[in-house]
Design a protein around this motif. Structure first.
Motif, PDB file in Angstrom:
ATOM      1  N   TYR A 191       0.883  -1.171   0.000  1.00 19.79           N
ATOM      2  CA  TYR A 191       0.000   0.000   0.000  1.00 19.79           C
ATOM      3  C   TYR A 191       0.917   1.216   0.000  1.00 19.79           C
ATOM      4  O   TYR A 191       1.487   1.589   1.026  1.00 19.79           O
ATOM      5  CB  TYR A 191      -0.886  -0.036   1.240  1.00 19.79           C
ATOM      6  N   THR A 293      -7.214  -3.228   0.869  1.00 19.05           N
ATOM      7  CA  THR A 293      -7.241  -1.758   0.820  1.00 19.05           C
ATOM      8  C   THR A 293      -8.412  -1.192   1.622  1.00 19.05           C
ATOM      9  O   THR A 293      -8.328  -0.054   2.118  1.00 19.05           O
ATOM     10  CB  THR A 293      -7.272  -1.245  -0.632  1.00 19.05           C
ATOM     11  N   GLU A 296      -6.883  -0.861   4.886  1.00 17.57           N
ATOM     12  CA  GLU A 296      -5.954   0.275   4.899  1.00 17.57           C
ATOM     13  C   GLU A 296      -6.731   1.593   5.002  1.00 17.57           C
ATOM     14  O   GLU A 296      -6.311   2.526   5.714  1.00 17.57           O
ATOM     15  CB  GLU A 296      -5.100   0.271   3.632  1.00 17.57           C
TER      16      GLU A 296
END
Length: 353
Positions: A191, A293, A296
């Motif tokens: 990421y 994600t 994240e």
């Protein structure tokens, strides 16, 4: 209170500089990066030059204060011309006019109509005041106005659904995919928050991954679209300059098999592009990276995960929230309007070949 109208022609990103403060202030109410100065600058640098016509910036001032902006492109359809939102035809994301309130928007719509060209507002977002106000503003002004639904766009409210709205069966499938990936060298994701100088190489890697997907078969892959690649390179580099760019890769062993290009802005994760290696489809790499994600985005304290584009079967796996969008068309009733209507009628009536 005195309203005044202006129209300015802009051809280069540098031409936006005098409008930067007002543009940023007015764009803030929309939240979406597609309304921001960065997006407009990338469009002016890469998409507008291809069309050969400068951006027409319609401006409304109230007592000397800028209260509304409409960045419109002039497009040609044979002999006919029309105005449309900046980059709408090329990018396809929801775009709105920028305005402080309804009176400012009212004056802006009148200013655009006074230009005398047909105007298409291709994908107005769900909270735009344009669809409701436009027919009232132009009623009786020798204009034909049509407003109809356009494709909805999906989003995930991370405060309600931090892992998306996956059902129990899909969660079980993804756990099984991770176990399967572990047997093939392991799964991990990167990421990244790249610096500007890192963007070209990372974008090239993302394009290469996407080229191994189904998108190549139907001609929608970035490797087949030089104009879109140029736009993304410019846009992502500008995002990297302010620290909002996010690029994610999913790896099966040592091989990158999934990618995402995104931006963090206004408390949201905006997903521009996805891609995955179809040869690794047995482990659903795109869905595994999506799950990563999402985590994240929650860790960054973001409120929503915006999938952008249009709602589709794959987005409905993750969310049932779909925001409406609207298409509005204004056809001034004059010589060009009659020609346009005549051509449209002829196309409908002529024999199919």
């Amino acid at each position: 209170m005195r309203m005044t109208r202006e129209r300015h022609l802009l051809s280069r990103p540098e031409d936006l500089a005098p409008w930067a403060d007002d543009w940023t202030r007015l764009a803030r109410r929309h939240r979406s990066p597609t309304h921001g100065l960065t997006w407009a600058a990338a469009t002016l640098a890469t998409l507008v030059p291809r069309d050969g016509a400068p951006l027409q910036l319609f401006v409304v001032r109230r007592d000397g204060h800028v209260c509304a902006l409409a960045p419109l492109q002039c497009k040609r359809d044979g002999w006919l011309r029309r105005l449309e939102m900046l980059g709408a035809d090329d990018v396809g994301e929801p775009l709105d006019l920028m305005y402080e309130d309804d009176p400012a928007l009212d004056e802006l719509l009148r200013a655009v109509r006074a230009g005398g060209l047909p105007t298409v507002y291709a994908r107005l977002p769900h909270d735009s005041a344009v669809p409701a106000l436009l027919p009232r503003v132009l009623a009786g002004r020798r204009s034909r106005v049509r407003v109809r639904p356009a494709e909805p766009y999906p989003a995930i409210d991370l405060r309600l659904h931090p892992e998306g709205e996956l059902n129990s069966g899909r969660r079980s499938d993804l756990r099984r995919m991770r176990r399967k990936a572990a047997e093939q060298g392991g799964w991990r994701h990167d990421y990244l928050k790249p610096a500007p100088h890192e963007v070209p190489a990372l974008l090239a890697q993302a394009v290469e991954i996407e080229a191994r997907s189904w998108k190549t078969d139907d001609g929608h892959a970035l490797c087949q679209n030089e104009v879109e690649r140029s736009f993304l390179l410019d846009q992502l580099t500008r995002c990297a300059q302010d620290g909002s760019l996010r690029i994610a890769f999913g790896h099966l062993g040592d091989r990158a098999v999934a990618m995402q290009l995104a931006q963090v802005d206004a408390g949201s994760y905006w997903l521009f592009k996805i891609g995955y290696d179809a040869g690794s489809g047995a482990i659903a790499p795109g869905q595994l990276l999506m799950q990563d994600t999402l985590a994240e985005a929650v860790a960054e304290g973001l409120h929503t995960y915006e999938l952008m584009g249009t709602a589709a079967d794959w987005t409905r796996v993750w969310t049932r929230q779909e925001l409406a969008s609207w298409r509005a068309e204004v056809l001034p009733l004059g010589g060009q309007a009659l020609l346009r209507l005549g051509l449209a009628a002829w196309r409908r009536l002529r024999p199919a070949r």
